[in-house]
Design an enzyme around this catalytic site. Sequence first.
Site, short mmCIF file in Angstrom:
data_model
loop_
_atom_site.label_atom_id
_atom_site.label_comp_id
_atom_site.label_asym_id
_atom_site.label_seq_id
_atom_site.Cartn_x
_atom_site.Cartn_y
_atom_site.Cartn_z
N GLU A 392 -1.05 4.80 -10.07
CA GLU A 392 -0.48 3.94 -8.99
C GLU A 392 0.50 4.08 -8.47
O GLU A 392 0.33 4.34 -7.54
CB GLU A 392 -0.32 1.92 -9.28
N HIS A 395 -0.39 7.04 -5.63
CA HIS A 395 -0.88 6.01 -4.35
C HIS A 395 0.28 6.20 -3.96
O HIS A 395 0.73 6.34 -2.44
CB HIS A 395 -1.68 4.88 -4.42
#
Length: 600
Positions: A392, A395
Amino acid sequence: MANKKPLRREDVPVELTWDLSAIYESNEGFEKDLEFVKSQIPAVAAAKDTALKDGESLLAFLNLLNVVDDKIETAYVYSHLKADQDTSNNENQVLNQRAFSTYIDFSGASAWFSPAILALSDEEFEEYFKQEPGLEDFRVLLETARIKKGHVLSDKEEALLSKASEVFQGASKTFNLLNNADIKFDEITTEDGEKVELTNGNYSVYIESKNQAVRKEAFETLYKPYINLKNTFASTLGTEVKGHNFSALVHNYDSARQAALASNQVPEEVYDALVEVVNEKLPLLHRYIALQQKALGLDELHMYDLYVPITGDAPIKYNYEEAAKASREALLPLGEEYAEIMKKAYADRWIDVAENIGKRSGGYSSGAYSTAPYILLNWHDELSNFFTLVHELGHSAHSYFTRNTQPKQYGDYSIFLAEIASTTNENILTDYLLKKHTDKEAQKYILNNYLHRFKSTIFRQTQFAEFEHQIHLMDQQGQPLTQESLAKVYGEINAKYYANVIQDEQIAYEWARIPHFYMNYYVFQYATGMAAATALSDKILHGTPEDLEAYLNYLRAGRSDAPIEVMKKAGVDMTKKDYLYDAFDVFEKRLSQLEALMSE
């Protein structure tokens, strides 16, 4: 955190929550932006009569769209983050619904624009740029919109469809509420003999238990409510598929897949190549599963046995604080600028860490152009959660690079590119761990972790992609999508992928609990993303400074170019199969390493 009862939201330590006050200090800021958007919607609609008068008017309208879109995007992100942190909080759910409804109104008011741009001749289109040089800042955006020529309806029809978006989102919203707020699981008995309530968050802990009875009970307990509601979930998924097919049909596409991929300028051949190569390489999956069965000493392998670390108890474990520190060390090969972004992510509390009652399950990165790229986790002290964190962060770093490089109109990126940055981080973390933990048991554990993630990402997500495409085709051909037909299709595909595993009856209903089937041809990009990330991480770790700069330029690119072209500039041509075969070569190499270590 694995065996602790989930906290109430108000009891979670502040340092383990995201800081949404950086968006709005209170809901008052949300209300102000929402009112601003509502006030501008009539102007957006009325611009239909003036925006295309000349180049100056067109530029003014595009700038207005940017301003209004930024406000509604910010309001929506704030409301959905608050809603997700506790799905049982009615006030936050209402905020989210209001933001979404306003976004739909804004979309409807601007729906005339795409048909109007598409109606222009090439000569008329170019004339605007001659009249107003400032439009060059929007050229890629406008040219990308014109790719849809032949697939956009009249402005009145597009406005009606935009208004219906909330209806089309109904199945997905119902699934999410059922899955995250309404479904309750029974208690299971842990290895220590304790009774613990199963949750979507702690399921990953118990399905990896070395005690087969615990795994079996967790598996059956998880699937019980989904099977009890199988007709309901068949209805929500079937309705979602029908919505995709309807939208594709009315926009003159041959299929929902063609429509979904065209919107991201991805050729369907990329999807077909993935399925073809993965099916060709299924013997490698069967070989890995055979190693799992041998290592576990089982006469037969069940679906609930596939998640056990076959190297025994984890010789490596990270709590959140340790993982936060190690993640920054692991990602140092990405350079000083990347390291500063990682420092900011932790210092500014981008991350919502702990599981709490009512919190949305899983993990994600989300944000708007004018907000931080926030991260939702449901942390448990296990290596897989460390990988989720780094995933994450990939991202969020991608979003941060893009938004701080590109103007608003190019300040996000295609979902086709999204999973590449996150999975590159995972591969870099694997390299870090293999270098840091050099003893035999740790090496076996890390190698198996990599192979398991490869299986979960490339093999499993391609399996999902096959199912997703098949049920869309079934609906397109008029075949009913009932719980029975969905279970039959899913069961057959699962049996192909896991040919040497007992097909427990519950697994045919796995489709009922997968949220990505509501994301319209998203899952295949996890697989293509990891394959591309394999090539990119190798360049970052063993290549030149120019290779790293090319990668960082991919992170900065946003929507300033077509996704396939962005990746070519980064060094990977995804229109060919080479990158897929390269990825499987790495898998086979590491599988051979693990087989050798396990046989010593």
